[in-house]
Design an enzyme around this catalytic site. Structure first.
Site, PDB file in Angstrom:
ATOM      1  N   LYS A   1      34.658 -19.391 -12.733  1.00  0.00           N
ATOM      2  CA  LYS A   1      33.191 -19.439 -12.705  1.00  0.00           C
ATOM      3  C   LYS A   1      32.609 -19.299 -14.096  1.00  0.00           C
ATOM      4  CE  LYS A   1      32.261 -17.780  -8.031  1.00  0.00           C
ATOM      5  NZ  LYS A   1      31.526 -16.796  -7.232  1.00  0.00           N
TER       6      LYS A   1
ATOM      7  N   LYS B   1      39.714 -27.189  -3.349  1.00  0.00           N
ATOM      8  CA  LYS B   1      39.157 -26.569  -2.140  1.00  0.00           C
ATOM      9  C   LYS B   1      37.723 -27.035  -1.926  1.00  0.00           C
ATOM     10  CE  LYS B   1      37.026 -22.359  -3.573  1.00  0.00           C
ATOM     11  NZ  LYS B   1      36.792 -20.980  -3.679  1.00  0.00           N
TER      12      LYS B   1
ATOM     13  N   LYS C   1      31.075 -24.681  -2.243  1.00  0.00           N
ATOM     14  CA  LYS C   1      29.627 -24.854  -2.408  1.00  0.00           C
ATOM     15  C   LYS C   1      29.291 -25.400  -3.779  1.00  0.00           C
ATOM     16  CE  LYS C   1      29.460 -20.480  -0.416  1.00  0.00           C
ATOM     17  NZ  LYS C   1      28.943 -19.321   0.317  1.00  0.00           N
TER      18      LYS C   1
HETATM   19  P1  TYM Z   1      32.367 -17.033  -0.039  1.00  0.00           P
HETATM   20  O1  TYM Z   1      30.927 -16.817   0.302  1.00  0.00           O
HETATM   21  O2  TYM Z   1      32.683 -17.899  -1.200  1.00  0.00           O
HETATM   22  O3  TYM Z   1      33.142 -17.651   1.197  1.00  0.00           O
HETATM   23  C1  TYM Z   1      33.103 -17.055   2.480  1.00  0.00           C
HETATM   24  C2  TYM Z   1      34.460 -17.174   3.143  1.00  0.00           C
HETATM   25  O4  TYM Z   1      34.846 -18.541   3.279  1.00  0.00           O
HETATM   26  C3  TYM Z   1      36.173 -18.718   2.786  1.00  0.00           C
HETATM   27  N1  TYM Z   1      36.299 -20.075   2.230  1.00  0.00           N
HETATM   28  C4  TYM Z   1      37.243 -20.957   2.590  1.00  0.00           C
HETATM   29  N2  TYM Z   1      38.272 -20.891   3.455  1.00  0.00           N
HETATM   30  C5  TYM Z   1      39.069 -21.983   3.592  1.00  0.00           C
HETATM   31  N3  TYM Z   1      38.859 -23.136   2.899  1.00  0.00           N
HETATM   32  C6  TYM Z   1      37.844 -23.255   2.017  1.00  0.00           C
HETATM   33  N4  TYM Z   1      37.633 -24.392   1.359  1.00  0.00           N
HETATM   34  C7  TYM Z   1      36.983 -22.134   1.827  1.00  0.00           C
HETATM   35  N5  TYM Z   1      35.896 -21.907   1.043  1.00  0.00           N
HETATM   36  C8  TYM Z   1      35.504 -20.644   1.309  1.00  0.00           C
HETATM   37  C9  TYM Z   1      36.335 -17.660   1.709  1.00  0.00           C
HETATM   38  O5  TYM Z   1      37.692 -17.377   1.469  1.00  0.00           O
HETATM   39  C10 TYM Z   1      35.587 -16.501   2.325  1.00  0.00           C
HETATM   40  O6  TYM Z   1      36.420 -15.790   3.198  1.00  0.00           O
HETATM   41  N6  TYM Z   1      34.012 -12.995  -2.456  1.00  0.00           N
HETATM   42  C11 TYM Z   1      33.689 -13.495  -1.131  1.00  0.00           C
HETATM   43  C12 TYM Z   1      32.579 -12.733  -0.432  1.00  0.00           C
HETATM   44  C13 TYM Z   1      32.791 -11.269  -0.251  1.00  0.00           C
HETATM   45  C14 TYM Z   1      33.744 -10.650   0.625  1.00  0.00           C
HETATM   46  C15 TYM Z   1      33.522  -9.257   0.529  1.00  0.00           C
HETATM   47  C16 TYM Z   1      34.747 -11.154   1.436  1.00  0.00           C
HETATM   48  C17 TYM Z   1      32.072 -10.261  -0.799  1.00  0.00           C
HETATM   49  N7  TYM Z   1      32.487  -9.054  -0.350  1.00  0.00           N
HETATM   50  C18 TYM Z   1      34.297  -8.335   1.251  1.00  0.00           C
HETATM   51  C19 TYM Z   1      35.523 -10.231   2.172  1.00  0.00           C
HETATM   52  C20 TYM Z   1      35.297  -8.844   2.061  1.00  0.00           C
HETATM   53  C21 TYM Z   1      33.238 -14.929  -1.277  1.00  0.00           C
HETATM   54  O7  TYM Z   1      32.935 -15.389  -2.344  1.00  0.00           O
HETATM   55  O8  TYM Z   1      33.103 -15.615  -0.156  1.00  0.00           O
END
Ligand code: TYM
Length: 334
Positions: free
Chosen positions: A114, A197, A200
């Site tokens: 990022k 992957k 967003k």
């Molecule tokens: P975020 O908002 O980017 O994504 C949310 C969830 O979606 C999953 N994900 C995917 N899984 C499979 N294939 C993909 N292409 C794909 N893109 C996204 C992510 O792995 C995630 O599970 N850091 C985290 C948010 C967070 C969090 C937490 C997660 C903050 N605090 C505590 C678990 C526990 C994130 O950026 O998710």
């Protein structure tokens, strides 16, 4: 016996979740609420680690919460809340920041990816400490399992390391969480760049399938998805990453094993297969979109549900934080 606890979070950084979020995470959240004491949060504190417009943040936080309920989270069974409503997240994050080495934080690959986009000196310190705030989210609730996609593995390792370090220095306080990652859907890839992957922040909207998108554009994107040379529908991630991604999607959405799909489409070419994938995606998303729109038409009710979630989450967070304060050596306030 008490049910094991599960916690996960999702960022309100787009106007819709995409198929990766849905298959990699949210669908498991819905299933796990049946067997676990479930906590799910919309992580708005994480969202502001990159520049964010206040109006967009407000809108996207509600859209995110509405989609979670629309996807099947039941406010009775799951505690669904907004991270900034529970102040203990930032408080515990500070404590954990003080236990994290600079080098350790610097090794986080998501930060590297990022910050490369902004240029390292333009990236915020918040982006650097992002994974530590995530560790606080998880440890605060004493979660046993954390359902996420593969991209979160490294953050979960850091979470375990920090929990263990705290326990070792100050006495047993935190449950060490296990990642809950379903191999078949851990990395849904971009339709235009099937080795990357689905994300967003992807440069091409044509590669992303948004949950709230209309059927027309969804079908078009799938029909135009990059496929591979040859015309056989085969699962071969190395040589056919595009078709393999579509097979994984179709398999997950229709609960059909991949070998059965391969047999079904033998000799039929890509066209028929893609049409069926498109229908499966449209069928999965349409009811979620409709329920999301309905929930968003009554903001008061949505905010009420989130207030209930915040209250339940706060009760747990306060308990953990009281113990942490005491163990660290902060004076009690009389
Ligand atoms: P975020 O908002 O980017 O994504 C949310 C969830 O979606 C999953 N994900 C995917 N899984 C499979 N294939 C993909 N292409 C794909 N893109 C996204 C992510 O792995 C995630 O599970 N850091 C985290 C948010 C967070 C969090 C937490 C997660 C903050 N605090 C505590 C678990 C526990 C994130 O950026 O998710």
């Amino acid at each position: 016996m008490a049910r094991p606890r599960v916690l996960s979070g999702i960022q309100p950084t787009a106007d819709s979740f995409h198929l990766g979020n849905y298959l990699g995470a949210v669908r498991q959240w819905v299933t796990l609420q049946e067997t676990h004491d479930a906590f799910y949060c919309v992580v708005d504190l994480h969202a502001i680690t990159v520049p964010t417009e206040p109006a967009a943040l407000r809108r996207r936080s509600r859209v995110a919460a509405a989609q979670l309920f629309a996807a099947g989270l039941d406010p009775e069974r799951s505690t669904v809340f907004v991270q900034s409503h529970v102040r203990e997240h930032t408080e515990l994050a500070w404590v954990l920041i003080c236990l994290t080495g600079m080098g350790e934080a610097g090794r986080m690959t998501q930060f590297k990816d990022k910050s490369a986009k902004f240029g390292e000196s333009a990236a915020s310190v918040g982006l650097f400490t992002y994974p530590i705030l995530q560790a606080a989210d998880i440890l605060l609730y004493q979660a046993n399992r954390v359902p996420v996609g593969a991209d979160q593995k490294q953050h979960l390792e850091l979470t375990r390391d920090l929990g263990q370090r705290f326990n070792h220095r100050f006495g047993d306080t935190f449950t060490l969480p296990e990642p809950y990652i379903l191999k078949e859907v851990e990395k849904i890839t971009d339709l235009q760049d099937p080795t990357a992957k689905m994300s967003k922040s992807s440069s091409s909207p044509a590669g992303i399938l948004d949950v709230l998108e209309q059927p027309g554009p969804l079908r078009k994107k799938i029909m135009r998805a990059v496929t591979d040379t040859g015309s056989e529908v085969l699962f071969d991630e190395e040589n056919k990453p595009g078709i393999s991604n579509l097979l994984r999607i179709q398999s997950a959405l229709t609960a059909t094993p991949i070998p059965d799909l391969v047999a079904r489409y033998a000799g039929q070419g890509y066209g028929t297969f893609k049409k069926d994938v498109a229908e499966a995606v449209v069928d999965a998303f349409a009811p979620i979109r409709e329920r999301t729109e309905k929930l968003l038409s009554d903001e008061k009710e949505l905010d009420r549900l989130l207030a209930i979630g915040a209250e339940r989450a706060s009760a747990v967070a306060k308990q953990t934080m009281a113990e942490v304060r005491d163990r660290i050596g902060f004076l009690p306030k009389h």
